[in-house]
Design a protein around this motif. Structure first.
Motif, PDB file in Angstrom:
ATOM      1  N   GLN A  23      46.989  41.220  37.534  1.00 12.34           N
ATOM      2  CA  GLN A  23      46.030  40.109  37.584  1.00 12.34           C
ATOM      3  C   GLN A  23      45.433  39.868  36.199  1.00 12.34           C
ATOM      4  O   GLN A  23      45.409  40.759  35.351  1.00 12.34           O
ATOM      5  N   GLU A  24      44.917  38.683  36.027  1.00 11.72           N
ATOM      6  CA  GLU A  24      44.269  38.308  34.768  1.00 11.72           C
ATOM      7  C   GLU A  24      42.956  39.067  34.597  1.00 11.72           C
ATOM      8  O   GLU A  24      42.376  39.567  35.566  1.00 11.72           O
ATOM      9  N   VAL A  25      42.506  39.128  33.363  1.00  8.30           N
ATOM     10  CA  VAL A  25      41.199  39.713  33.044  1.00  8.30           C
ATOM     11  C   VAL A  25      40.496  38.771  32.077  1.00  8.30           C
ATOM     12  O   VAL A  25      41.006  37.708  31.743  1.00  8.30           O
ATOM     13  N   ASP A  26      39.324  39.171  31.621  1.00 10.72           N
ATOM     14  CA  ASP A  26      38.520  38.380  30.680  1.00 10.72           C
ATOM     15  C   ASP A  26      38.125  37.034  31.303  1.00 10.72           C
ATOM     16  O   ASP A  26      38.227  36.838  32.507  1.00 10.72           O
ATOM     17  N   GLY A  27      37.644  36.131  30.453  1.00 11.88           N
ATOM     18  CA  GLY A  27      37.227  34.816  30.934  1.00 11.88           C
ATOM     19  C   GLY A  27      36.243  34.919  32.071  1.00 11.88           C
ATOM     20  O   GLY A  27      35.277  35.690  32.021  1.00 11.88           O
ATOM     21  N   GLU A  28      36.472  34.172  33.113  1.00 10.39           N
ATOM     22  CA  GLU A  28      35.540  34.159  34.246  1.00 10.39           C
ATOM     23  C   GLU A  28      35.520  35.471  35.016  1.00 10.39           C
ATOM     24  O   GLU A  28      34.620  35.715  35.807  1.00 10.39           O
ATOM     25  N   LYS A  32      39.424  45.319  31.589  1.00 12.02           N
ATOM     26  CA  LYS A  32      40.357  46.263  32.206  1.00 12.02           C
ATOM     27  C   LYS A  32      40.057  46.386  33.688  1.00 12.02           C
ATOM     28  O   LYS A  32      38.913  46.247  34.111  1.00 12.02           O
ATOM     29  N   ARG A  33      41.102  46.657  34.436  1.00 14.86           N
ATOM     30  CA  ARG A  33      40.959  46.848  35.882  1.00 14.86           C
ATOM     31  C   ARG A  33      41.409  48.257  36.272  1.00 14.86           C
ATOM     32  O   ARG A  33      42.250  48.846  35.601  1.00 14.86           O
TER      33      ARG A  33
END
Length: 195
Positions: free
Chosen positions: A21-26, A31-32
């Motif tokens: 999945q994406e990170v940062d931004g909204e 890190k996950r």
């Protein structure tokens, strides 16, 4: 989200499926945590119902999720599944930055024979997880030897360095008797490991 299937061993049909999945931004973090899903199937197959549906639940909870489809008979026997786990965890750790993983929060969840492999990951593996979720795990000699003679019995290898574990079982399970889970709990308690 990106999905990728990585072939770890073509001859034995060993794969690692990565859901990233994406990170940062909204999302607000870089890190996950990660969950490595290890399906059951008596070391004769990897159950699909204990693979993608489980990964989906962890994705929904914000994890990066991985599914290990390990060596099963007749393609090979123990210790090949543990070697597959080691290879998968090594790859996950190596690509932690690329996959936006918190290396300190990589856990495993395993079911039945996959629960046995997850318990071995927690006790005898070189790449130990941060935590292990053992769902109706095969632990005792009777069921382990029925799957594949010669495998380790995880409760015999619990030490104070074993990672925290969460165990799930049903009193009336007719395939993996609850005594497997209870014995693992006793071993964890004897060594002071959180469960």
């Amino acid at each position: 989200m990106k999905a990728q299937e990585i072939i770890l061993n073509e001859k034995r049909n060993v794969t690692l499926t990565a859901y990233i999945q994406e990170v940062d931004g909204e999302f607000g973090f870089s890190k996950r945590p990660a969950m490595l899903v290890i399906p059951g199937g008596g070391y004769a197959m990897c159950s699909d119902r204990e693979a993608d549906p489980v990964a989906a639940a962890y994705l929904k909870a914000g994890y990066q999720a991985f599914i290990l489809r390990y060596t099963c008979t007749p393609k090979g026997k123990w210790p090949l599944p543990l070697e597959d786990y080691e290879q998968a965890m090594s790859l996950i750790e190596e690509r932690a930055d690329e996959w936006h993983l918190d290396k300190a929060r990589i856990a495993v969840v395993g079911f039945s024979a996959g629960g046995h492999l997850a318990a071995c990951a927690a006790t005898v593996a070189q790449h130990k997880p941060a935590a292990a979720i053992l769902v109706y795990p095969a632990i005792l000699k009777s069921i382990c030897d029925m799957c594949q003679p010669g495998m380790p019995y995880p409760h015999e290898h619990v030490t104070a360095q074993t990672c925290p574990c969460f165990l799930v079982a049903a009193r009336d399970d007719r395939t993996v008797d609850i005594s497997n889970t209870l014995r693992m709990e006793l071993a964890l308690a004897e060594k002071g490991v959180a469960f």
